[in-house]
Scaffold this active site. Structure first.
Site, PDB file in Angstrom:
ATOM      1  N   LEU A 224      12.867  -8.364   6.130  1.00 43.53           N
ATOM      2  CA  LEU A 224      12.851  -7.648   7.404  1.00 43.53           C
ATOM      3  C   LEU A 224      13.630  -6.332   7.312  1.00 43.53           C
ATOM      4  CD1 LEU A 224      13.270 -10.743   9.762  1.00 43.53           C
ATOM      5  CD2 LEU A 224      11.167  -9.491   9.262  1.00 43.53           C
TER       6      LEU A 224
ATOM      7  N   ASP B 286       9.711   1.160   4.892  1.00 48.25           N
ATOM      8  CA  ASP B 286      10.811   0.512   5.617  1.00 48.25           C
ATOM      9  C   ASP B 286      11.756   1.535   6.238  1.00 48.25           C
ATOM     10  OD1 ASP B 286       9.555  -1.610   4.447  1.00 48.25           O
ATOM     11  OD2 ASP B 286      11.138  -2.041   2.988  1.00 48.25           O
TER      12      ASP B 286
ATOM     13  N   THR C  55       0.829  -1.212   0.000  1.00 44.67           N
ATOM     14  CA  THR C  55       0.000   0.000   0.000  1.00 44.67           C
ATOM     15  C   THR C  55       0.860   1.257   0.000  1.00 44.67           C
ATOM     16  OG1 THR C  55      -0.100  -0.283   2.389  1.00 44.67           O
ATOM     17  CG2 THR C  55      -2.055  -0.961   1.157  1.00 44.67           C
TER      18      THR C  55
HETATM   19  C1  GLA Z   1       9.035  -3.879   0.450  1.00 46.00           C
HETATM   20  C2  GLA Z   1       9.204  -2.400   0.127  1.00 46.00           C
HETATM   21  C3  GLA Z   1       8.200  -1.568   0.918  1.00 46.00           C
HETATM   22  C4  GLA Z   1       6.777  -2.099   0.728  1.00 46.00           C
HETATM   23  C5  GLA Z   1       6.734  -3.604   0.957  1.00 46.00           C
HETATM   24  C6  GLA Z   1       5.391  -4.191   0.633  1.00 46.00           C
HETATM   25  O1  GLA Z   1       9.372  -4.108   1.780  1.00 46.00           O
HETATM   26  O2  GLA Z   1      10.505  -1.982   0.444  1.00 46.00           O
HETATM   27  O3  GLA Z   1       8.299  -0.218   0.538  1.00 46.00           O
HETATM   28  O4  GLA Z   1       6.282  -1.750  -0.524  1.00 46.00           O
HETATM   29  O5  GLA Z   1       7.696  -4.293   0.197  1.00 46.00           O
HETATM   30  O6  GLA Z   1       4.418  -3.717   1.505  1.00 46.00           O
END
Ligand code: GLA
Length: 416
Positions: free
Chosen positions: A157, A204, A68
């Protein structure tokens, strides 16, 4: 794996070439000045002098709100108690020397001309963040750096975001940069998108910087408004690592990104004023169904329903309705599996095993998908038995070993 601290002398041959003397010497306790003895000792071992600055940036687990963030939507991650530590000291020139404990390697680059490194790709996160700080007019100093930690790599992670945010926090502390943490979050993401070349969203880096102990972080990825939501201590966040590296993750991630953009363009062609899937309400999606292909409709439906799930999840977490929170996690998994198609056989096996265990409130894949981890919300008194049962069940079903972690939500690198 990053989790294991190796002998920091391994792989130091190139430091010999650089004229260092990496003879192992224990850091005299009188020199200890940052209160983080392991990384201080490693720094001392490599450079023969104590560090001036130590910072730590955590990895993350996303509780709900998957795929999202790059659709201007909502996410609810938590920073985990696994991190990447950086120790460093200023130099008088413009040279940056970096030693990676986990990759057993060293690089150096000049701040006057920061280029991508095709060989030691682990250094590109550090190079990218440093380059964009310089480009923004923050004159950096040369530095000697050691970094390493225990965030499992390629497990979904966010060890890369931890390296970027750790680099940003390192420069901020070393040079006393007077900058807003959210500015550093955006810059870290830019390093990943433009320098490293991975088109991720902002989740992240945001949570690695601004997580809070015992809290999840509710983030609106459009305007970056956020608030911390307390996690109750009667439930545990249990993460099961499928052990399967996220092989397809990058290429399929790019495909999903494009499909979301196409869906927005096609929905907008019906006359609706939408800039991203965040703006699409469930009724709008149904109304526009005839202009969308089956795949684009399902991709959009995942994002539209997931945003609603996050909003409800925050509400029920705040009101203490943890059972409902778990149901929303389960629905998120089904949507990621069936509509967004980013799960994998291994992740589905882990989630289905989890759903059968006593004390489980909810389980889903977490992160980009195609391997990596599942996140499970488990009643505190059932957590240990849960971990054992899933570990055994996974091995029986697929002959694979899952690593299982019981995480504690932790403080971000730039949280105050
Ligand atoms: C990875 C990306 C995030 C996000 C997730 C899915 O971790 O780095 O920005 O898009 O996938 O939610």
């Amino acid at each position: 794996m990053l989790g294991m601290r190796r002998n920091p002398l391994r792989g130091l041959n190139h430091l010999f070439e650089l004229g260092h003397n990496p003879a192992f010497c224990l850091l005299p306790s009188a020199y200890s000045n940052t209160g983080d003895p392991m990384i201080e000792r490693d720094f001392y071992t490599v450079y023969g002098t104590p560090p001036q600055v130590v910072v730590r940036a955590p990895g993350r687990v996303n509780l709900i709100g998957e795929h999202t963030d790059y659709n201007d939507g909502f996410v609810l991650p938590a920073a985990i108690d696994r991190s990447i530590a950086f120790a460093g000291r200023k130099r008088a020139d413009r040279l940056v020397r970096v030693h990676s404990l986990d990759f057993d390697g060293s690089v150096e680059f000049n701040l006057e001309d920061i280029q991508k490194d095709g060989k030691n790709s682990w250094s590109n996160f550090i190079r990218g963040v440093s380059k964009y700080l310089e480009e923004d007019g923050h004159r950096l100093a040369g530095a000697d750096i050691v970094f390493g930690g225990n965030v499992p790599r390629e497990a979904g992670l966010s060890s890369s975001a931890a390296v970027e945010v750790g680099t940003a926090a390192f420069w901020k502390n070393l040079l006393h940069l007077d900058v807003d943490p959210v500015y550093l979050v955006k810059l870290s993401r830019k390093a990943e998108n433009q320098f490293v070349g991975v088109p991720c969203g902002i989740m992240d880096q945001f949570i690695s910087a601004l997580g809070r102990e015992n809290h999840a972080l509710f983030l609106d990825c459009r305007d970056l408004a956020y608030r911390h939501v307390p996690l109750r201590d009667n439930v545990k966040i249990v993460v099961c690592n499928s052990g399967v590296k996220r092989a397809l993750a990058q290429s399929e991630y790019e495909v999903r990104l494009k499909q979301c953009r196409q869906a927005v363009a096609q929905i907008a062609s019906t006359g609706l004023a939408v800039k991203s899937l965040r703006d699409v309400k469930p009724a709008d999606l149904e109304a526009a169904r005839s202009v969308l292909s089956g795949i684009l409709y399902r991709r959009a439906r995942h994002v539209v329903t997931e945003n609603h799930r996050v909003l409800e999840a925050v509400k029920v977490l705040e009101s203490g309705d943890i059972e409902r929170f778990g149901q929303l996690m389960n629905a998120s998994h089904e949507s990621l599996r069936d509509d967004y198609e980013v799960s994998s056989k291994e992740l589905d096996v882990l989630v289905e095993l989890a759903w059968k265990q006593p004390g489980v409130l909810g389980a889903r894949m977490t992160g980009a998908g195609f391997g990596g981890c599942t996140v499970n919300l488990v009643r505190q008194d059932a957590a240990e038995a849960f971990a054992e049962a899933v570990r055994r069940g996974y091995e029986d079903a697929l002959g694979l070993k899952a690593e299982i972690y019981i995480f504690k939500a932790s403080q971000g690198a730039l949280s105050v």
